[in-house]
Design an enzyme around this catalytic site. Structure first.
Site, mmCIF file in Angstrom:
data_model
loop_
_atom_site.group_PDB
_atom_site.id
_atom_site.type_symbol
_atom_site.label_atom_id
_atom_site.label_comp_id
_atom_site.label_asym_id
_atom_site.label_seq_id
_atom_site.Cartn_x
_atom_site.Cartn_y
_atom_site.Cartn_z
ATOM 1 N NE ARG A 105 -2.355 34.915 -18.270
ATOM 2 C CZ ARG A 105 -3.441 35.561 -18.232
ATOM 3 N NH1 ARG A 105 -4.375 35.519 -19.319
ATOM 4 N NH2 ARG A 105 -3.840 36.215 -17.475
ATOM 5 C CD GLN B 278 16.452 31.560 -14.255
ATOM 6 O OE1 GLN B 278 16.468 32.252 -13.031
ATOM 7 N NE2 GLN B 278 17.451 31.230 -15.076
ATOM 8 C CD GLU C 149 -2.851 1.314 2.406
ATOM 9 O OE1 GLU C 149 -3.523 0.443 2.586
ATOM 10 O OE2 GLU C 149 -2.989 2.451 2.939
#
Ligand SMILES: Cc1cc2nc3c(=O)[nH]c(=O)nc-3n(C[C@H](O)[C@H](O)[C@H](O)COP(=O)(O)OP(=O)(O)OC[C@H]3O[C@@H](n4cnc5c(N)ncnc54)[C@H](O)[C@@H]3O)c2cc1C
Length: 400
Positions: A288, A299, A262
């Site tokens: 964008r 950067q 798990e």
């Protein structure tokens, strides 16, 4: 994972597969499931289902038809009997292709804790009774150790299972359980000998349609809202001896063994989702415009995305390494804890970093980004918090 003479446990992964899975983030086994999931598990109504905490039942059954629920189960019980590395790649592909991260988490949880426990510790009768339904998607299982007052300190549980003739009578309240409201069967850990502390814990199969057990309704949570989540309350539930999983007092050993799979691998679906999230952040950075240029040209943004990629890649490689160790039957306690720690922190960091890249758009419910952030945070808690993983790693290193 021990390789038993009944041939119940998954086959050892091929060395070439392990190397390929480590070096190829676009491994064909993963991409085949990702393509299938993108096509067959559409997220059209996901915003609504997330809002209403609705389980994607159709999606669960589609995953069963695709052989995912029974990936690790031998063919004679209706499964595919694939190795652990293959199953991990498939879960990663599911997370990448399916936007419903709650579905992926529920499925990974069922495969890596409930099914794993039945495969490793179930009697022939228990396996024959449960595994075909698990593979077909009709039997949903839960794995219950946590109680309201005992989370990290799980062995301090107060649930009891008292012998009464050939039965055990169970009392207790298990809390924060993945799939509890939907579960047909639950593996419940309870104290058969409270005086023996951790060594007095045993595990039982509890059938939720029998008297003495109640499932809570769906309990609302921040993220992974399409995963049914709730409590399981036992009040005089009678479990016949045949429903005990493994020997009396073996609860801790069952729990710690199953926690290796798990912890080590449950992030497969969320790392798959994180890959999608990084891809979408890159698209946004390219498209964008701000100050006359794509924001990816700054950067601050490009390094943020580079950091997301680095965290993701390191977590993915550690997870595949852990899958290989588990699949080979090697001890994976340390690697599973490292895998859980780095994957959960990476997924949370990546979710938050993506929200920064998307700006206000990332804060709106109409886009996936805000849900991805909410989905990412549960991982810091389930299967043991980051602090608990560090405790385990330090203990294995014999730091103190
Ligand atoms: C989405 C989700 C799914 C879950 N699914 C299941 C499930 O299927 N089955 C199940 O049994 N449980 C499940 N859980 C419960 C989960 O395992 C517990 O919530 C978890 O172990 C933490 O326990 P707690 O919430 O009681 O926190 P606490 O134990 O109260 O911890 C609170 C804080 O104290 C810190 N802390 C506690 N002890 C120590 C220590 N010794 N050293 C350092 N720090 C410590 C923790 O790191 C944490 O920051 C789930 C939880 C979530 C959120």
């Amino acid at each position: 994972m021990q390789h038993d003479d009944r041939g119940l446990l998954p086959p050892r992964p091929d060395d070439a597969l392990v190397v390929d899975a480590l070096v190829r983030a676009d491994h064909p086994i993963k991409m085949a499931v990702a393509d299938w999931a993108a096509d067959q598990l559409p997220g059209d109504d996901l915003i609504e289902r997330d809002k209403n905490s609705t389980f994607f039942e159709k999606g669960w059954l589609a995953c069963a038809d695709r052989g995912l629920t029974g990936a690790l189960v031998p063919e004679r019980f209706g499964g595919r009997g694939v190795d652990v590395v293959t199953a991990t790649l498939e879960l990663e592909g599911l997370g990448l292709g399916c936007r419903d991260t709650g579905l992926g988490f529920a499925l990974a949880s069922q495969i890596l804790s409930f099914t794993d426990a039945i495969l490793r510790f179930g009697s022939e009768e228990q396996q024959a009774a449960l595994l075909p339904g698990v593979c077909a998607g009709h039997t949903i299982g839960a794995f219950c150790i946590t109680e309201h007052e005992t989370g990290s300190d799980a062995y301090a549980m107060t649930a009891t299972a008292e012998r009464d003739g050939d039965d055990y009578v169970l009392h207790g309240h298990k809390a924060h359980i993945t799939l509890a409201p939907a579960a047909d069967v639950a593996i419940v850990f309870a104290k058969t000998n409270p005086a023996a502390g951790a060594w007095g814990i045993s595990a039982f199969l509890v059938h939720t349609d029998r008297p003495g057990v109640t499932r809570s309704g769906v309990i609302e949570k921040m993220g992974l809202r399409t995963t049914p989540f709730g409590d399981l309350i036992l009040d005089g539930y009678r479990a016949p001896e045949a429903d005990r999983l493994g020997p009396e007092g073996a609860g801790v050993s069952i729990f710690t063994t199953c926690m290796e799979s798990e912890r080590g691998l449950i992030f497969a679906t969320q790392l798959g989702a994180a890959e999608r999230i990084i891809g979408e952040a890159i698209d946004r950075a390219r498209s964008r415009q701000a100050f006359g240029q794509p924001i990816g040209g700054f950067q601050a943004v490009s390094h943020r995305i580079a950091d997301m990629k680095v965290a993701h890649e390191l977590a993915r490689v550690q997870m595949i390494k852990t899958a290989a160790l588990i699949g080979r039957g090697d001890t994976a306690t340390m690697d599973a804890a490292i895998s859980k720690l780095v994957a959960s922190e990476a997924v949370a960091d990546i979710g938050l970093a993506a929200a920064r890249v998307h700006g206000a758009r990332g804060y709106l419910t109409d886009h996936d980004v805000e849900r991805d952030v909410r989905d990412a945070l549960g991982g810091l808690v389930y299967s043991g918090t980051s602090d608990i993983q560090k405790n385990l790693i330090a203990r294995l290193l014999r730091v103190s």
